[in-house]
Motif scaffolding. Structure first.
Motif, PDB file in Angstrom:
ATOM      1  N   ARG A 191       0.840  -1.197   0.000  1.00 29.47           N
ATOM      2  CA  ARG A 191       0.000   0.000   0.000  1.00 29.47           C
ATOM      3  C   ARG A 191       0.880   1.255   0.000  1.00 29.47           C
ATOM      4  O   ARG A 191       1.808   1.374   0.781  1.00 29.47           O
ATOM      5  N   SER A 223       1.150   2.207  -6.767  1.00 32.08           N
ATOM      6  CA  SER A 223       0.174   1.235  -6.307  1.00 32.08           C
ATOM      7  C   SER A 223      -1.107   1.961  -5.945  1.00 32.08           C
ATOM      8  O   SER A 223      -1.071   3.038  -5.353  1.00 32.08           O
ATOM      9  N   GLY A 253      -3.060   0.797  -3.865  1.00 32.35           N
ATOM     10  CA  GLY A 253      -3.222   0.521  -2.448  1.00 32.35           C
ATOM     11  C   GLY A 253      -4.399  -0.349  -2.082  1.00 32.35           C
ATOM     12  O   GLY A 253      -4.901  -0.297  -0.972  1.00 32.35           O
ATOM     13  N   PRO A 311      -5.622  -3.540  -0.765  1.00 31.74           N
ATOM     14  CA  PRO A 311      -5.007  -4.674  -0.080  1.00 31.74           C
ATOM     15  C   PRO A 311      -5.323  -6.006  -0.756  1.00 31.74           C
ATOM     16  O   PRO A 311      -6.452  -6.253  -1.159  1.00 31.74           O
ATOM     17  N   GLN A 347       8.714   3.185  -0.716  1.00 32.76           N
ATOM     18  CA  GLN A 347       7.532   3.395   0.102  1.00 32.76           C
ATOM     19  C   GLN A 347       7.927   4.147   1.361  1.00 32.76           C
ATOM     20  O   GLN A 347       9.060   4.063   1.821  1.00 32.76           O
TER      21      GLN A 347
END
Length: 129
Positions: free
Chosen positions: A51, A70, A72, A74, A104
């Motif tokens: 994420r 991304s 994000g 999950p 990240q």
């Protein structure tokens, strides 16, 4: 070139053989010298990434060509698809060496895991595109 796009490097279904274990460097090879009316793009598909993570695509020398973020979601089974233009100056003797890294918040940048990169293609397209 009837379709307007010529695939010049095979898909990397499981990128791990082309990604250096520690360096995150891959090499893509053009199948022919570029014509004056052609340009080069990287087409890639990521797998699921953490994420908020982003994949940075750079030349081996560290010039940032583009990023893939991304969304994000999950445990999402699909990743993101991106097309990144490549300057002609990044090709050396018909080869493009890329450094890929996952960035990240709160973590050191790292090479992508094999599951985070599904396909990497180098394609030629009309230069006017």
């Amino acid at each position: 070139m009837p379709t307007g796009v010529l695939l010049i490097c095979a898909s990397v279904l499981f990128a791990s053989p082309l990604i250096g274990q520690e360096s995150g460097v891959i090499e893509l090879q053009a199948l022919h010298p570029l014509a004056a009316d052609e340009a080069v793009e990287i087409q890639l598909v990521t797998g699921p990434m953490p994420r908020g993570a982003r994949l940075e695509v750079m030349t081996e020398q560290g010039e940032l060509l583009g990023t893939v973020r991304s969304l994000g979601i999950p445990n999402a089974p699909r990743g993101e698809t991106a097309t990144i233009p490549v300057p002609r100056s990044a090709l050396v003797e018909g080869r493009l060496r890329l450094r890929l890294q996952i960035v990240q918040s709160g973590a050191a940048a790292r090479p992508p895991q094999p599951s985070e990169i599904r396909h990497v293609n180098l394609v030629t397209v009309p230069a006017s595109r």
